[in-house]
Enzyme design. Structure first.
Site, PDB file in Angstrom:
ATOM      1  CB  CYS A   1      -2.588  11.960  12.917  1.00  0.00           C
ATOM      2  SG  CYS A   1      -2.019   9.710  12.732  1.00  0.00           S
TER       3      CYS A   1
ATOM      4  CE  LYS B   1      -1.928   1.471   3.451  1.00  0.00           C
ATOM      5  NZ  LYS B   1      -0.442   2.777   4.456  1.00  0.00           N
ATOM      6  CG  ASN B   2       2.379   2.679   3.724  1.00  0.00           C
ATOM      7  OD1 ASN B   2       1.195   2.691   3.582  1.00  0.00           O
ATOM      8  ND2 ASN B   2       3.043   2.592   4.818  1.00  0.00           N
TER       9      ASN B   2
ATOM     10  NE  ARG C   1       1.352  10.283  10.550  1.00  0.00           N
ATOM     11  CZ  ARG C   1       1.223   9.814   9.418  1.00  0.00           C
ATOM     12  NH1 ARG C   1      -0.645   9.009  10.054  1.00  0.00           N
ATOM     13  NH2 ARG C   1       1.290   9.181   7.926  1.00  0.00           N
ATOM     14  N   PRO C   2       3.259  16.315  11.726  1.00  0.00           N
ATOM     15  CG  PRO C   2       4.991  17.168  12.316  1.00  0.00           C
ATOM     16  CD  PRO C   2       3.799  16.463  12.777  1.00  0.00           C
ATOM     17  CB  VAL C   3       2.629  18.262   6.069  1.00  0.00           C
ATOM     18  CG1 VAL C   3       2.218  16.988   5.727  1.00  0.00           C
ATOM     19  CG2 VAL C   3       1.872  19.359   6.442  1.00  0.00           C
TER      20      VAL C   3
ATOM     21  CG  LEU D   1      10.476  17.997   8.226  1.00  0.00           C
ATOM     22  CD1 LEU D   1      10.427  16.546   8.374  1.00  0.00           C
ATOM     23  CD2 LEU D   1      11.701  19.187   7.535  1.00  0.00           C
TER      24      LEU D   1
ATOM     25  NE  ARG E   1      -7.138   3.970   5.941  1.00  0.00           N
ATOM     26  CZ  ARG E   1      -6.523   4.904   6.722  1.00  0.00           C
ATOM     27  NH1 ARG E   1      -6.573   5.545   7.634  1.00  0.00           N
ATOM     28  NH2 ARG E   1      -5.445   5.900   6.081  1.00  0.00           N
TER      29      ARG E   1
ATOM     30  CG  ASP F   1       3.845   1.919   9.888  1.00  0.00           C
ATOM     31  OD1 ASP F   1       3.089   2.451  10.159  1.00  0.00           O
ATOM     32  OD2 ASP F   1       3.621   1.549   8.074  1.00  0.00           O
TER      33      ASP F   1
ATOM     34  NE  ARG G   1      -1.838  12.732   8.098  1.00  0.00           N
ATOM     35  CZ  ARG G   1      -1.157  13.579   9.085  1.00  0.00           C
ATOM     36  NH1 ARG G   1      -2.034  14.109  10.037  1.00  0.00           N
ATOM     37  NH2 ARG G   1       0.064  15.024   9.037  1.00  0.00           N
TER      38      ARG G   1
HETATM   39  C1  UD1 Z   1       4.769   7.227   6.157  1.00  0.00           C
HETATM   40  C2  UD1 Z   1       4.202   5.569   6.475  1.00  0.00           C
HETATM   41  C3  UD1 Z   1       3.230   5.291   7.621  1.00  0.00           C
HETATM   42  C4  UD1 Z   1       5.136   5.081   8.676  1.00  0.00           C
HETATM   43  C5  UD1 Z   1       5.871   5.841   8.157  1.00  0.00           C
HETATM   44  C6  UD1 Z   1       7.237   6.431   9.474  1.00  0.00           C
HETATM   45  C7  UD1 Z   1       2.243   6.000   4.485  1.00  0.00           C
HETATM   46  C8  UD1 Z   1       1.124   6.501   3.781  1.00  0.00           C
HETATM   47  N1  UD1 Z   1       2.466   6.135   6.081  1.00  0.00           N
HETATM   48  O1  UD1 Z   1       4.368   7.967   7.408  1.00  0.00           O
HETATM   49  O2  UD1 Z   1       3.116   4.163   7.068  1.00  0.00           O
HETATM   50  O3  UD1 Z   1       4.351   5.142   9.730  1.00  0.00           O
HETATM   51  O4  UD1 Z   1       6.086   6.375   7.227  1.00  0.00           O
HETATM   52  O5  UD1 Z   1       7.602   4.774   8.208  1.00  0.00           O
HETATM   53  O6  UD1 Z   1       4.181   5.506   3.596  1.00  0.00           O
HETATM   54  N2  UD1 Z   1       8.111  14.645  10.433  1.00  0.00           N
HETATM   55  C9  UD1 Z   1       8.037  15.875  10.716  1.00  0.00           C
HETATM   56  N3  UD1 Z   1       7.558  17.209   9.948  1.00  0.00           N
HETATM   57  C10 UD1 Z   1       6.846  16.290   8.861  1.00  0.00           C
HETATM   58  C11 UD1 Z   1       6.830  15.439   8.362  1.00  0.00           C
HETATM   59  C12 UD1 Z   1       7.129  14.432   9.060  1.00  0.00           C
HETATM   60  O7  UD1 Z   1       8.130  16.124  11.916  1.00  0.00           O
HETATM   61  O8  UD1 Z   1       6.471  17.466   8.066  1.00  0.00           O
HETATM   62  C13 UD1 Z   1       7.748  13.813  11.756  1.00  0.00           C
HETATM   63  C14 UD1 Z   1       6.975  12.669  11.698  1.00  0.00           C
HETATM   64  O9  UD1 Z   1       6.351  13.458  13.140  1.00  0.00           O
HETATM   65  C15 UD1 Z   1       7.403  11.732  11.877  1.00  0.00           C
HETATM   66  C16 UD1 Z   1       8.650  11.218  11.961  1.00  0.00           C
HETATM   67  O10 UD1 Z   1       8.828  12.841  11.174  1.00  0.00           O
HETATM   68  O11 UD1 Z   1       8.202  11.114  13.986  1.00  0.00           O
HETATM   69  C17 UD1 Z   1       8.586  10.130  10.173  1.00  0.00           C
HETATM   70  O12 UD1 Z   1       7.565  10.949   9.961  1.00  0.00           O
HETATM   71  P1  UD1 Z   1       7.558  10.309   8.137  1.00  0.00           P
HETATM   72  O13 UD1 Z   1       8.088   9.082   7.289  1.00  0.00           O
HETATM   73  O14 UD1 Z   1       6.754  11.561   7.218  1.00  0.00           O
HETATM   74  O15 UD1 Z   1       5.517   9.117   8.018  1.00  0.00           O
HETATM   75  P2  UD1 Z   1       4.691   9.539   6.909  1.00  0.00           P
HETATM   76  O16 UD1 Z   1       5.868   9.516   5.706  1.00  0.00           O
HETATM   77  O17 UD1 Z   1       3.712   9.988   7.350  1.00  0.00           O
END
Ligand code: UD1
Length: 407
Positions: free
Chosen positions: A103, A7-8, A108-110, A112, A386, A294, A79
């Protein structure tokens, strides 16, 4: 038991198809609700989406794309729809994408993603819960960005935005997860110029054109790990997982070996036999190739049955423990302390009604229910649909007794 496509890893490939100047066919796409949700998000842009469920083949043709919006109604359901920002920026130089909301696992910020887009030359504005991202004169110049912490989602989004930029982009501390590697390798087969794939530094030379073609999704490493754990914890099991790729499990396999189960690995199969006794094995999550966040809920579930005390610590998502009170309802001795749970096994689990809170929590409750005496009722199974393809059919084929009562 056949492992489905990931999926991911499929979701980034689907977003990448929007960059091509003709149809892109993706093989090994699993039949999952998250895939259907993303199909809808993509179709909103006027892109043609055709899914052959029997063949697991998805064709995405962006030739008629005429809208660059991902609405809140769909993004709030998943997301990863936020990948539309990078894809639309790269394809059209403009994106209006709803900010994902909260979430179940905490923040789960964006940030970055947004800082990265800016570093590649995008103008970013917020408007009524939406992110508006624009490339000056329709095409990003490219640029450098260092990510702290390393993020899978932000890396995917920046790769999508950068492959059709005018110039070169460099992403440092990029995620090295197999999902990212699969995206970059497939994009390169369509004409992208990404180097450093599988390392923390990705260098992307922008190209004018991403060609149409066929790309291949990778097997689901989290489904593989989930079923390995299920086979280990259920007494008397002997399960062979096929169509999988052990390589993508990183250090998980080494951790798994500490359980002293039977484990036989070939290029595409993994055979697991349960052990007479599950030893306590503590884990800490980390970025790839470390133990995946995960799989921590599934591991904690197994540890409730282990012969002794263990801990599960999540450094990636420190609040990802909503499954703990549900495991306790089944009789497990699990106590949360900040970003760690302490598990005292072995517990004799007894069936009860429990509530799914998210995808990986829900599969863990199914596994706990299989190990428990009597009947367990898992509510809100839409979380399962899902991300796990025909979960009950796959588990029933190896001796489980699971009935879908409604939904
Ligand atoms: C993806 C996976 C999710 C998995 C995660 C970690 C998908 C659809 N989802 O989620 O199943 O659990 O990777 O392997 O592929 N962070 C920030 N700022 C940002 C983005 C991330 O601080 O802008 C932090 C997050 O809070 C977290 C870390 O970075 O602590 C890693 O998150 P991230 O790798 O981005 O996870 P996702 O891509 O959301």
């Amino acid at each position: 038991m056949t492992i489905s496509g990931s999926k991911n890893a499929a979701l980034p490939l689907m977003a990448a198809a929007l960059l091509a100047d003709g149809p892109v066919t993706i093989t090994n796409v699993p039949v999952l609700n998250d895939i259907f949700t993303f199909n809808k998000v993509i179709a909103e842009t006027g892109t043609e989406v055709t899914y052959d469920r029997d063949q697991r083949e998805l064709t995405i043709d962006p030739t008629q794309m005429d809208s660059y919006v991902a609405p809140y109604d769909l993004v709030r359901k998943m997301r990863a729809s936020f990948y539309m920002t990078g894809a639309l920026l790269g394809a059209a130089g403009y994106a209006r994408v709803s900010l994902p909301g909260g979430c179940a696992w905490g923040p789960r910020p964006v940030n970055l993603h947004l800082e990265g887009f800016r570093a590649l030359g995008a103008e970013i504005e917020m408007d009524g819960g939406y992110v508006i991202a624009k490339a000056p004169n329709g095409r990003l110049p490219g640029g450098s960005f260092t990510m702290t912490p390393s993020s899978v989602g932000a890396t995917v989004n920046l790769v999508l935005a950068a492959v059709r930029a005018k110039g070169r982009s460099v992403i440092r501390n990029a995620a090295m997860e197999p999902d990212v590697v699969n995206l970059c390798e497939n994009l390169n087969t369509l004409g992208a110029r990404i180097s450093g794939v599988g390392t923390p530094v990705l260098t992307i030379e922008g190209t004018d054109r991403i060609q149409p073609g066929t790309i291949n999704n990778t097997p689901d490493r989290i489904e593989t790990g989930t079923f390995m754990i299920a086979a280990a914890l259920l007494p008397g099991s002997d399960v062979t997982l096929t169509n999988t790729l052990e390589r993508d499990l990183g250090s998980f396999t080494d951790t798994f070996r500490k359980l002293n189960t039977g484990l036989e690995i070939t290029d595409s199969t993994i055979r697991v036999r349960s052990a007479d006794r599950i030893p306590p094995v503590s884990i800490q999550t980390a970025i790839y190739p470390g133990f995946p966040t995960d799989l921590q809920a599934q591991w904690a579930t197994m540890m409730a049955l282990a012969d002794g005390k263990s801990t599960v610590t999540d450094h990636i998502y420190p609040d990802r423990f909503s499954y703990v009170p549900e495991l306790v309802r089944l009789g497990a001795d699990v106590e949360r302390r900040d970003n760690m749970v302490v598990i005292k096994g072995p517990s004799v689990l007894k069936g009860a009604s429990v509530m799914s809170t998210d995808l990986r929590a829900s599969v863990s409750l199914v596994m706990a229910g299989l190990a428990a005496e009597g009947e367990t009722e898992v509510l809100r199974v839409y979380h399962l649909d899902r991300g796990y393809e025909t979960l009950e059919d796959k588990l029933n084929a190896v001796g489980a007794q699971i009935r879908r009562v409604s939904e």
